[in-house]
Design a protein around this motif. Sequence first.
Motif, short mmCIF file in Angstrom:
data_model
loop_
_atom_site.label_atom_id
_atom_site.label_comp_id
_atom_site.label_asym_id
_atom_site.label_seq_id
_atom_site.Cartn_x
_atom_site.Cartn_y
_atom_site.Cartn_z
N ASP A 111 53.65 42.91 46.47
CA ASP A 111 52.51 42.34 45.76
C ASP A 111 51.76 43.37 44.92
OD1 ASP A 111 53.20 39.94 46.91
OD2 ASP A 111 51.69 40.04 48.51
N GLU A 112 52.28 44.59 44.90
CA GLU A 112 51.73 45.68 44.09
C GLU A 112 50.23 45.91 44.35
OE1 GLU A 112 53.06 44.15 40.27
OE2 GLU A 112 54.76 45.54 40.34
N GLY A 113 49.83 45.71 45.61
CA GLY A 113 48.46 46.02 45.99
C GLY A 113 47.42 45.08 45.39
N LEU A 114 47.88 43.91 44.95
CA LEU A 114 46.95 42.96 44.33
C LEU A 114 46.75 41.74 45.23
CD1 LEU A 114 48.35 43.01 40.67
CD2 LEU A 114 46.27 44.14 41.52
N CYS A 115 45.51 41.32 45.33
CA CYS A 115 45.20 40.12 46.10
C CYS A 115 45.88 38.92 45.46
CB CYS A 115 43.68 39.92 46.16
SG CYS A 115 43.21 38.41 47.02
N GLN A 116 46.58 38.14 46.28
CA GLN A 116 47.40 37.04 45.77
C GLN A 116 46.70 35.68 45.87
OE1 GLN A 116 50.65 37.64 44.41
NE2 GLN A 116 49.72 39.69 44.50
N SER A 117 45.40 35.65 46.11
CA SER A 117 44.75 34.33 46.16
C SER A 117 44.83 33.70 44.77
CB SER A 117 43.31 34.46 46.63
OG SER A 117 42.49 34.99 45.62
N PRO A 118 45.01 32.37 44.73
CA PRO A 118 45.17 31.71 43.42
C PRO A 118 43.92 31.85 42.55
CG PRO A 118 45.89 30.28 45.22
CD PRO A 118 45.18 31.44 45.85
N ASP A 119 44.15 31.95 41.25
CA ASP A 119 43.04 32.15 40.29
C ASP A 119 42.02 31.02 40.32
OD1 ASP A 119 44.14 34.51 39.48
OD2 ASP A 119 45.12 33.66 37.70
N ASP A 120 42.50 29.80 40.65
CA ASP A 120 41.59 28.65 40.57
C ASP A 120 40.84 28.39 41.88
OD1 ASP A 120 43.90 27.97 41.91
OD2 ASP A 120 43.96 25.92 41.13
N LYS A 121 41.08 29.23 42.90
CA LYS A 121 40.36 29.04 44.17
C LYS A 121 39.02 29.77 44.10
CE LYS A 121 43.71 26.71 46.15
NZ LYS A 121 43.59 25.29 46.44
N PRO A 122 38.04 29.31 44.92
CA PRO A 122 36.67 29.81 44.79
C PRO A 122 36.51 31.34 44.78
CG PRO A 122 36.69 27.93 46.24
CD PRO A 122 38.13 28.22 45.91
N PRO A 123 37.19 32.12 45.65
CA PRO A 123 36.88 33.56 45.62
C PRO A 123 37.16 34.20 44.26
CG PRO A 123 38.07 33.00 47.63
CD PRO A 123 38.12 31.79 46.73
N LYS A 124 38.30 33.88 43.65
CA LYS A 124 38.60 34.45 42.33
C LYS A 124 37.77 33.78 41.25
CE LYS A 124 42.83 37.06 42.37
NZ LYS A 124 44.20 36.88 42.81
#
Length: 127
Positions: free
Chosen positions: A42-55
């Motif tokens: 994942d190259e050290g990147l958070c994989q949460s979807p862009d359309d979910k509240p945290p992002k």
Amino acid sequence: MSFELYTKVKQKRQHPNLPVYQWKRQPLEQWEITRQRIYSRDEGLCQSPDDKPPKANGLCQRTVSLNTAHIDHIRPLSSGGSNHASNLRTLCPVCHALRLDRKHDGMRSRLVKKGLIPVNWRQFVWD
Ligand SMILES: [Zn+2]
């Protein structure tokens, strides 16, 4: 190389949908190797979807160090999810804590104390 383990568990009456076979947590040494593999993939990147509240609300930390990264079971072990790479993803502590799961209550209160998530975190929970 496979680190997958499963164990047979008894079906509980109160959970009729619980699978007969349930994956269990990997032993710590194996899990450390798995963590590093998933983190690198994942190259050290958070994989949460862009359309979910945290992002969507700018709470996500996006880049995480290996030490602070949380490796998330997309389908939880308790729901029959496996330890296979396809079921694992890197999350930042914020996105992981905000994922819909009552077991995350402790993580959430720690992050509130650190000021990483707002007191009204409930509106940012995702799944
Ligand atoms: Zn995140």
